[in-house]
Motif scaffolding. Sequence first.
Motif, mmCIF file in Angstrom:
data_model
loop_
_atom_site.group_PDB
_atom_site.id
_atom_site.type_symbol
_atom_site.label_atom_id
_atom_site.label_comp_id
_atom_site.label_asym_id
_atom_site.label_seq_id
_atom_site.Cartn_x
_atom_site.Cartn_y
_atom_site.Cartn_z
ATOM 1 N N MET A 1 41.877 4.135 30.673
ATOM 2 C CA MET A 1 41.228 2.916 31.103
ATOM 3 C C MET A 1 42.260 2.045 31.806
ATOM 4 S SD MET A 1 38.212 3.515 29.787
ATOM 5 C CE MET A 1 37.509 2.066 30.462
ATOM 6 N N ALA A 12 42.306 5.995 26.060
ATOM 7 C CA ALA A 12 41.319 5.552 25.080
ATOM 8 C C ALA A 12 40.448 6.704 24.591
ATOM 9 C CB ALA A 12 40.430 4.463 25.674
ATOM 10 N N VAL A 14 37.015 7.809 22.930
ATOM 11 C CA VAL A 14 35.693 7.208 23.076
ATOM 12 C C VAL A 14 34.900 7.401 21.790
ATOM 13 C CG1 VAL A 14 33.526 7.253 24.360
ATOM 14 C CG2 VAL A 14 35.694 7.550 25.561
ATOM 15 N N ARG A 21 31.547 5.311 15.959
ATOM 16 C CA ARG A 21 31.782 3.862 15.956
ATOM 17 C C ARG A 21 32.019 3.361 14.538
ATOM 18 N NH1 ARG A 21 27.451 4.021 19.843
ATOM 19 N NH2 ARG A 21 26.018 3.355 18.209
ATOM 20 N N LEU A 38 37.712 3.142 22.771
ATOM 21 C CA LEU A 38 36.626 2.484 23.492
ATOM 22 C C LEU A 38 35.321 2.761 22.764
ATOM 23 C CD1 LEU A 38 35.781 0.930 26.112
ATOM 24 C CD2 LEU A 38 35.270 3.189 27.077
ATOM 25 N N ARG A 40 31.344 2.490 22.852
ATOM 26 C CA ARG A 40 30.225 2.339 23.787
ATOM 27 C C ARG A 40 28.933 2.136 23.006
ATOM 28 N NH1 ARG A 40 31.759 7.077 28.066
ATOM 29 N NH2 ARG A 40 33.353 5.871 29.158
ATOM 30 N N GLY A 69 31.887 -4.058 32.780
ATOM 31 C CA GLY A 69 33.244 -3.764 32.335
ATOM 32 C C GLY A 69 34.165 -4.966 32.357
ATOM 33 N N GLN A 99 30.418 -2.654 25.607
ATOM 34 C CA GLN A 99 31.542 -1.856 25.150
ATOM 35 C C GLN A 99 32.547 -2.783 24.487
ATOM 36 O OE1 GLN A 99 32.764 1.448 28.023
ATOM 37 N NE2 GLN A 99 31.940 -0.095 29.417
ATOM 38 N N LEU A 101 36.939 -2.517 23.456
ATOM 39 C CA LEU A 101 38.169 -1.737 23.504
ATOM 40 C C LEU A 101 39.144 -2.287 22.482
ATOM 41 C CD1 LEU A 101 39.966 0.440 24.879
ATOM 42 C CD2 LEU A 101 40.744 -1.387 26.427
ATOM 43 N N ILE A 119 37.879 -4.015 33.153
ATOM 44 C CA ILE A 119 38.376 -2.756 32.607
ATOM 45 C C ILE A 119 37.560 -1.657 33.260
ATOM 46 C CG2 ILE A 119 38.570 -1.326 30.539
ATOM 47 C CD1 ILE A 119 39.117 -3.824 28.937
#
Length: 128
Positions: A1, A12, A14, A21, A38, A40, A69, A99, A101, A119
């Motif tokens: 990123m 990063a 994901v 998450r 990151l 999402r 972003g 998102q 980060l 980003i």
Amino acid sequence: MCLGDLRAPVRAEVAATPEQRGRGLMEREQLAADAGMLFRFDPPATAEQGFYMYRTLIPLDIAFLDGDGRIVDIQTMSPCESRHAFLCPVYRPGQGYHQALEVNAGFFQRHGVRPGDLIRPARGDTCR
């Protein structure tokens, strides 16, 4: 990123599924200086959804991103020492986001990254 005016990208991982998450960076003892995670969200997260540091061992910065972003908020999060997740502080940006980060605490300040910066995905090993 690629972040703001940085020349080298942040590598990063994901986290796109609810399981990824939910686990995030829990129980990791370190994070490389140029690494992050990151998160999402599809559909986007609401303003009430946030992050906590339950079972997270290292202090982190978090940047919340809009659909383009762009950073809408940056916060520094401290590890939660409680054995109970519900006693850990929740970090929220105060608005919905697409998102987020996470990087080592102090990263954004050291590199002059702030709300309003963009980003974007890196192309190769450079951001220029």
